[in-house]
Design a protein around this motif. Structure first.
Motif, PDB file in Angstrom:
ATOM      1  N   PRO A 318       0.926  -1.150   0.076  1.00 31.74           N
ATOM      2  CA  PRO A 318      -0.073  -0.164  -0.006  1.00 31.74           C
ATOM      3  C   PRO A 318       0.736   1.068   0.012  1.00 31.74           C
ATOM      4  N   ILE A 319       2.126   1.478   0.279  1.00 31.65           N
ATOM      5  CA  ILE A 319       3.027   2.524   0.598  1.00 31.65           C
ATOM      6  C   ILE A 319       3.487   2.922  -0.721  1.00 31.65           C
ATOM      7  N   ARG A 320       4.201   2.012  -1.683  1.00 28.81           N
ATOM      8  CA  ARG A 320       4.924   2.349  -2.525  1.00 28.81           C
ATOM      9  C   ARG A 320       4.105   3.174  -3.572  1.00 28.81           C
ATOM     10  N   PRO A 321       2.942   2.708  -4.126  1.00 28.53           N
ATOM     11  CA  PRO A 321       2.448   3.456  -4.995  1.00 28.53           C
ATOM     12  C   PRO A 321       1.908   5.050  -4.599  1.00 28.53           C
ATOM     13  N   ILE A 322       1.720   5.125  -3.257  1.00 22.92           N
ATOM     14  CA  ILE A 322       1.592   6.380  -2.953  1.00 22.92           C
ATOM     15  C   ILE A 322       2.929   7.295  -2.995  1.00 22.92           C
ATOM     16  N   LEU A 323       4.065   6.616  -2.853  1.00 21.25           N
ATOM     17  CA  LEU A 323       5.439   7.396  -2.759  1.00 21.25           C
ATOM     18  C   LEU A 323       5.653   7.525  -4.303  1.00 21.25           C
ATOM     19  N   LEU A 324       5.247   6.656  -5.306  1.00 21.91           N
ATOM     20  CA  LEU A 324       5.677   6.967  -6.699  1.00 21.91           C
ATOM     21  C   LEU A 324       4.659   7.898  -7.103  1.00 21.91           C
ATOM     22  N   GLN A 325       3.399   7.800  -6.964  1.00 23.71           N
ATOM     23  CA  GLN A 325       2.373   8.774  -7.349  1.00 23.71           C
ATOM     24  C   GLN A 325       3.006  10.225  -6.942  1.00 23.71           C
ATOM     25  N   HIS A 326       3.455  10.499  -5.847  1.00 21.13           N
ATOM     26  CA  HIS A 326       3.779  11.956  -5.624  1.00 21.13           C
ATOM     27  C   HIS A 326       5.240  12.332  -6.068  1.00 21.13           C
ATOM     28  N   TRP A 327       6.131  11.387  -6.230  1.00 24.60           N
ATOM     29  CA  TRP A 327       7.396  11.832  -6.387  1.00 24.60           C
ATOM     30  C   TRP A 327       8.249  11.015  -7.586  1.00 24.60           C
ATOM     31  N   GLU A 328       7.679  10.276  -8.152  1.00 22.61           N
ATOM     32  CA  GLU A 328       8.201   9.538  -9.382  1.00 22.61           C
ATOM     33  C   GLU A 328       8.422  10.707 -10.618  1.00 22.61           C
TER      34      GLU A 328
END
Length: 470
Positions: A318-328
Motif C-alpha cells: 500500500p505504501i510504494r504506490p503513494i510514494l511513486l504517485q507523489h514523487w516519481e
C-alpha cells in the motif's frame, strides 16, 4: 498431596453440623488449588519491564533491560557449583546473577574490561547496560540445537539472495561456542528449521495452500515435544525459531504455543501480523548477492553526495504506490523510481544520495535499510507497524529518519528541514552503528549474528522456567 487427602478425609468423617456442605466445598477448593499449583508448574512466568534512558518513550519494541526483579533473591556461587542441585535451578540462578549485573549497570556502575570494543555514545539507549548484558551473554548463554531432521530443510538455509540471514545464522550457530550438546545446561532451545526451505520443498507452487507447510511445522513440534521434555516443561517459552521469509509468522501459527509463547526471530516484524515485541525478536533483512558483503561497505563523505533522497523498487503493497504517485520523475533532488534509469547502478545511486528511502512493500521487511547503513546513506523509514531490529539497545532516532505515510507528500520539505549539521550527525552515527549489522564469517563480536543472539538473550532473561521439573 497425601496431607491434602488426609485433611479432606478427616473433614468428611467429621460429625459437626453442616458436614455435607463442608464435604462438598472443601474437596472442590482443594481440587481448584491443585489445578492452580499444576498450572503454575507448567507455565512460564513473564516478567516484562521497560527500560529507557534518553530513548524514544513511544518505542513499541518494549525495551527489555530490567529495572527490577522483586522476586529475585541473591544466589550464592555454591548453589551453582553444587552437583546435587537440579540443572533448572542452576540455570535460573545464573539468570538471577545476570539480571543483577545488568541492573547494576543500569544504575550507573560500568563494567569495562572488554578491550575489543566498548559500546558508548548516543546510538545506544544505555551503553553501559548493553555492554554488561552482552558480556553476561558471552559468559553464560548456552543454546541447544535439536538434532532432529536432515538438511536442506533442517540445519541449513540460504546464504545468498534476500533471505541470506536464515542460512547465515543457522550455519554459524551450529559451530558456535554458544552451542551446548547437553540440553540440561541450555538456556534456550533452537528449532533448527528453515522457512525458506519449507517453501521450496513442501509448498506446492501456485497452490496458495498453507496446509502442507503448517502440517510440516506441526509434525516437527510434535516430534520435539514427544521425544524431549523441554518443550512441555515451559510450553515452548524457552524455545526459539528464526525466519526471514515473509511466511514465517503465518507458519508459526500452526502451533498455538509456538506463536503465543516461543521467541520468534523474524525479519517480518509487523505488529499488525501478530508480532509480539515483548517476546519476539526483529532481525534485519540482508541481501547478499554473492554471500558476502564484499563491495557493499563504505561510501563517500556528505559533501560528495549530490542527491537529496533516493528510492528504486517494485510497486507492491500500500505504501510504494503513494510514494511513486507523489514523487516519481517529479523532482531532480528526489530520485524516486519504479525502475532504475538505463545505465544507472543501484548501489552507486545509494552512495551518491544523502537519504535512502526504505518503504514497505507487501511486507515491512526490506534489505534497503541495512544497505543504506552499509553505504553511508541515512535510512528514511516509511513503514506501518514495523518493529526495528535491536530496538532494545539502539536509539534509532540518532541514525535514521522516520516518516509517516500521511507525510509522504511533504517528503522533500521534511528532509530539507534537516540542517547540514544534523545530517552530518545522522550519517556519522549511521557509520558508527553499522558494525551491529555487518555479516562476518566467522562472526565477530557485536556483529549482526551476536546482536540477534543478544536480542534472544534479553527475552530469555525475562522469563522464568519452572525449577521443580527436571
Amino acid at each position: 498431596m497425601d496431607e491434602l487427602r488426609k485433611s479432606v478425609s478427616k473433614c468428611c468423617s467429621s460429625s459437626i453440623s453442616g458436614s455435607k456442605l463442608v464435604c462438598f466445598i472443601v474437596p472442590f477448593l482443594m481440587a481448584f488449588g491443585i489445578i492452580v499449583l499444576l498450572a503454575s508448574r507448567s507455565s512460564t512466568f513473564f516478567l516484562l519491564t521497560t527500560w529507557k534512558v534518553g530513548g524514544d518513550n513511544n518505542n513499541k519494541s518494549n525495551n527489555l533491560f530490567l529495572k527490577s526483579f522483586s522476586n529475585d533473591s541473591l544466589v550464592s556461587q555454591s548453589t551453582l557449583n553444587n552437583r546435587t542441585v537440579p540443572s533448572t535451578v542452576k540455570i535460573e540462578a545464573s539468570m538471577v546473577q545476570a539480571r543483577a549485573a545488568i541492573k547494576e549497570a543500569c544504575n550507573g556502575s560500568e563494567h569495562r574490561n572488554d578491550t575489543a570494543y566498548v559500546p558508548k555514545g548516543s546510538i545506544y539507549l544505555n551503553a553501559p547496560a548493553f555492554h554488561r548484558s552482552y558480556m553476561e551473554m558471552e559468559k553464560k548463554f548456552k543454546i541447544y540445537i535439536y538434532e532432529e531432521g536432515e538438511p536442506p530443510i533442517f540445519h541449513h538455509g540460504p546464504c545468498k539472495q534476500i533471505y541470506a540471514i536464515e542460512g547465515y545464522f543457522i550455519q554459524n550457530l551450529e559451530v558456535s561456542n554458544f552451542r551446548t550438546r547437553n540440553p540440561d545446561e541450555a538456556h534456550v532451545y533452537f528449532l533448527s528449521l528453515s522457512v525458506v526451505m519449507i517453501t521450496q520443498y513442501v509448498y506446492v507452487v501456485d497452490s496458495h495452500e498453507w496446509g502442507a507447510m503448517k502440517n510440516f511445522v506441526r509434525d516437527y513440534i510434535s516430534v520435539i515435544s514427544t521425544k524431549h521434555p523441554y518443550w512441555n516443561r515451559s510450553l515452548g517459552a524457552d524455545h526459539f525459531m528464526l525466519a526471514c521469509h515473509d511466511w514465517g509468522p503465518e507458519l508459526s501459527f500452526a502451533v498455538p504455543e509456538l506463536y503465543k509463547n516461543s521467541i520468534r526471530a523474524f525479519c517480518n516484524a509487523n505488529t499488525s501480523e501478530k508480532f509480539i515485541p515483548s517476546k519476539d525478536v526483529s532481525i534485519p533483512e540482508i541481501h547478499l548477492p554473492d554471500g558476502t558483503t564484499k563491495g557493499m561497505l563504505g561510501g563517500p563523505s556528505p559533501s560528495e553526495r549530490n542527491i537529496l533522497v533516493f528510492f528504486a523498487g517494485g510497486v507492491h503493497g500500500p505504501i510504494r504506490p503513494i510514494l511513486l504517485q507523489h514523487w516519481e520523475n517529479k523532482d531532480k533532488d528526489v530520485q524516486v523510481h519504479q525502475y532504475l534509469p538505463k545505465g544507472k547502478s543501484y548501489y552507486k545511486m545509494m552512495r551518491k544520495s544523502k537519504f535512502c528511502i526504505c518503504a514497505s512493500g507487501y511486507e515491512v521487511a526490506s534489505p534497503r535499510m541495512v544497505e543504506a547503513l552499509y553505504m553511508g546513506c541515512v535510512p528514511v523509514l516509511i513503514k506501518d507497524g514495523y518493529i526495528k531490529p535491536f530496538g532494545d539497545v539502539l536509539n534509532w532516532k540518532t541514525f535514521s529518519v522516520e516518516i509517516a505515510v500521511k507525510d509522504i507528500p511533504d517528503l522533500k520539505k521534511i528532509l530539507m528541514g534537516i540542517s547540514e549539521k544534523q545530517y552530518i550527525r545522522l550519517q556519522s552515527k549511521g557509520k558508527q552503528v553499522r558494525r551491529h549489522f555487518e555479516i562476518h564469517s566467522p562472526p565477530k563480536k557485536f556483529d549482526v549474528f551476536h546482536m540477534i543472539l543478544h536480542s534472544i538473550w534479553l527475552r530469555r532473561l525475562n522469563i522464568r522456567v519452572p525449577q521443580n521439573l527436571a
